[in-house]
Motif scaffolding. Structure first.
Motif, PDB file in Angstrom:
ATOM      1  N   LEU A 164       0.857  -1.185   0.000  1.00  0.00           N
ATOM      2  CA  LEU A 164       0.000   0.000   0.000  1.00  0.00           C
ATOM      3  C   LEU A 164       0.883   1.222   0.000  1.00  0.00           C
ATOM      4  O   LEU A 164       1.943   1.238   0.633  1.00  0.00           O
ATOM      5  N   SER A 167      -1.527   7.823  -2.202  1.00  0.00           N
ATOM      6  CA  SER A 167      -1.961   8.240  -3.534  1.00  0.00           C
ATOM      7  C   SER A 167      -1.548   9.692  -3.782  1.00  0.00           C
ATOM      8  O   SER A 167      -1.201  10.430  -2.848  1.00  0.00           O
ATOM      9  N   ASN A 174      -3.322   3.808  -2.344  1.00  0.00           N
ATOM     10  CA  ASN A 174      -3.363   2.808  -3.408  1.00  0.00           C
ATOM     11  C   ASN A 174      -2.977   1.456  -2.824  1.00  0.00           C
ATOM     12  O   ASN A 174      -1.968   1.341  -2.121  1.00  0.00           O
ATOM     13  N   LEU A 175      -3.789   0.460  -3.086  1.00  0.00           N
ATOM     14  CA  LEU A 175      -3.508  -0.912  -2.680  1.00  0.00           C
ATOM     15  C   LEU A 175      -3.185  -1.734  -3.918  1.00  0.00           C
ATOM     16  O   LEU A 175      -4.002  -1.815  -4.836  1.00  0.00           O
ATOM     17  N   ILE A 176      -2.013  -2.328  -3.929  1.00  0.00           N
ATOM     18  CA  ILE A 176      -1.634  -3.239  -5.005  1.00  0.00           C
ATOM     19  C   ILE A 176      -1.788  -4.655  -4.458  1.00  0.00           C
ATOM     20  O   ILE A 176      -1.149  -5.012  -3.454  1.00  0.00           O
ATOM     21  N   SER A 177      -2.640  -5.437  -5.085  1.00  0.00           N
ATOM     22  CA  SER A 177      -2.912  -6.786  -4.606  1.00  0.00           C
ATOM     23  C   SER A 177      -2.793  -7.781  -5.746  1.00  0.00           C
ATOM     24  O   SER A 177      -2.651  -7.401  -6.920  1.00  0.00           O
ATOM     25  N   GLY A 180      -5.532  -7.124  -8.238  1.00  0.00           N
ATOM     26  CA  GLY A 180      -5.618  -5.858  -8.952  1.00  0.00           C
ATOM     27  C   GLY A 180      -5.290  -4.675  -8.063  1.00  0.00           C
ATOM     28  O   GLY A 180      -4.806  -4.834  -6.935  1.00  0.00           O
ATOM     29  N   ARG A 181      -5.597  -3.515  -8.558  1.00  0.00           N
ATOM     30  CA  ARG A 181      -5.269  -2.260  -7.884  1.00  0.00           C
ATOM     31  C   ARG A 181      -6.548  -1.591  -7.371  1.00  0.00           C
ATOM     32  O   ARG A 181      -7.560  -1.538  -8.080  1.00  0.00           O
ATOM     33  N   GLU A 183      -8.121   1.877  -4.928  1.00  0.00           N
ATOM     34  CA  GLU A 183      -7.848   3.162  -4.286  1.00  0.00           C
ATOM     35  C   GLU A 183      -8.956   3.437  -3.282  1.00  0.00           C
ATOM     36  O   GLU A 183     -10.143   3.255  -3.596  1.00  0.00           O
ATOM     37  N   CYS A 205       4.970   4.084   2.133  1.00  0.00           N
ATOM     38  CA  CYS A 205       4.703   2.741   1.620  1.00  0.00           C
ATOM     39  C   CYS A 205       4.759   1.674   2.711  1.00  0.00           C
ATOM     40  O   CYS A 205       5.717   1.605   3.486  1.00  0.00           O
ATOM     41  N   ASP A 226       4.589  -9.915  -8.156  1.00  0.00           N
ATOM     42  CA  ASP A 226       3.866  -9.488  -9.356  1.00  0.00           C
ATOM     43  C   ASP A 226       4.771  -8.725 -10.332  1.00  0.00           C
ATOM     44  O   ASP A 226       4.320  -8.285 -11.382  1.00  0.00           O
ATOM     45  N   SER A 228       6.345  -5.832  -9.707  1.00  0.00           N
ATOM     46  CA  SER A 228       6.485  -4.418  -9.351  1.00  0.00           C
ATOM     47  C   SER A 228       7.659  -4.234  -8.393  1.00  0.00           C
ATOM     48  O   SER A 228       8.097  -5.176  -7.721  1.00  0.00           O
TER      49      SER A 228
END
Length: 248
Positions: A164, A167, A174-177, A180-181, A183, A205, A226, A228
């Motif tokens: 996370l 933003s 923003n949550l990256i999981s 998916g993404r 907000e 972060c 993933d 990233s």
């Protein structure tokens, strides 16, 4: 996951005996390790400050012949290692009610002055039970991460959370999981306090160490499963290494 065991006993002979019993137990239970054996409570306080252990198992004498006793030390432990399992190994079991008053929540009181075989078995039974409790707690904590997007509530397994970050829009995250993404409105500080599996790598972060694929400490960059990547602060290097070891 290896659970740290901390021993604090002012009598040298008894401390060595307790450590020997632990080491013999660990030969057949490698999910434990003796992280510290100390004859003075100050050494335990220093350990807490430097290592910030989680889910530790603490065997404490009550009369430590120091400025603070074992019950006061247990209070300090509880403030740092919230899920600690605390066991008093003592000749002062009459002080058990005091631990309730001080809200120490001791798992057990083990009497020193008993036959060695009984003493050993009681310690080993307590270790078995402590592990069972910690495992159950971790399983409960493992289950969920919740957040709201508008009128919809999402519940993810913690394993689905990658990281996370703040933003560009104020007060939003923003949550990256793995799904998916997303907000949503929120504060990193509040999520860090609520979900102890999240680790802060910078001011903006929080990450889930379970989903780390690779860390390059020379350039302070983390690559996640993933693909990233995110950079981490130089001051987080030591703690990040410890967190990664705990996940192994």
């Amino acid at each position: 996951m290896s659970y740290p065991i901390v021993l604090c006993e002012d009598e040298t002979i008894q401390l060595h005996q307790l450590n020997d019993l632990m080491e013999n137990y660990i030969l057949f239970h490698n999910e434990f390790h003796v992280a510290l054996q100390a004859s003075n409570p100050d050494a335990v306080v220093d350990f807490l400050e430097k290592e910030a252990p989680q889910n530790g198992i603490y065997f404490l004498d009550i009369d430590l012949k120091a400025q603070i006793n074992g019950i006061q030390l247990a209070q300090i432990i509880r403030q740092t290692d919230v899920q600690a399992e605390i066991i008093f190994v003592t000749t002062h079991d009459e002080l058990a009610p005091l631990t309730l008053k001080r809200k120490v929540a001791a798992l057990d009181f083990i009497e020193k002055d008993q036959p060695l075989d009984d003493y050993r078995q009681e310690i080993y039974d307590t270790l078995d039970y402590a592990k069972e409790l910690i495992d159950k707690t971790r399983n409960v904590q493992h289950k969920g991460f919740s957040f709201e997007v508008g009128s919809q509530v999402y519940n993810l397994d913690r394993s689905e959370v990658i990281f996370l970050e703040a933003s560009d829009i104020p007060h939003r995250l923003n949550l990256i999981s793995t799904n998916g993404r997303f907000e949503f409105y929120g504060k990193l500080t509040e999520l860090e306090e609520k979900y102890d599996f999240l680790f802060r790598i910078s001011r903006s972060c929080l990450i889930n160490p379970e989903n780390i694929q690779h860390v390059d400490f020379s350039i302070r960059k983390i690559r996640f499963l993933d693909g990233s990547t995110r950079k981490f602060s130089i001051g987080k290097s030591k703690k990040l290494k410890q967190v990664i070891q705990q996940e192994l």
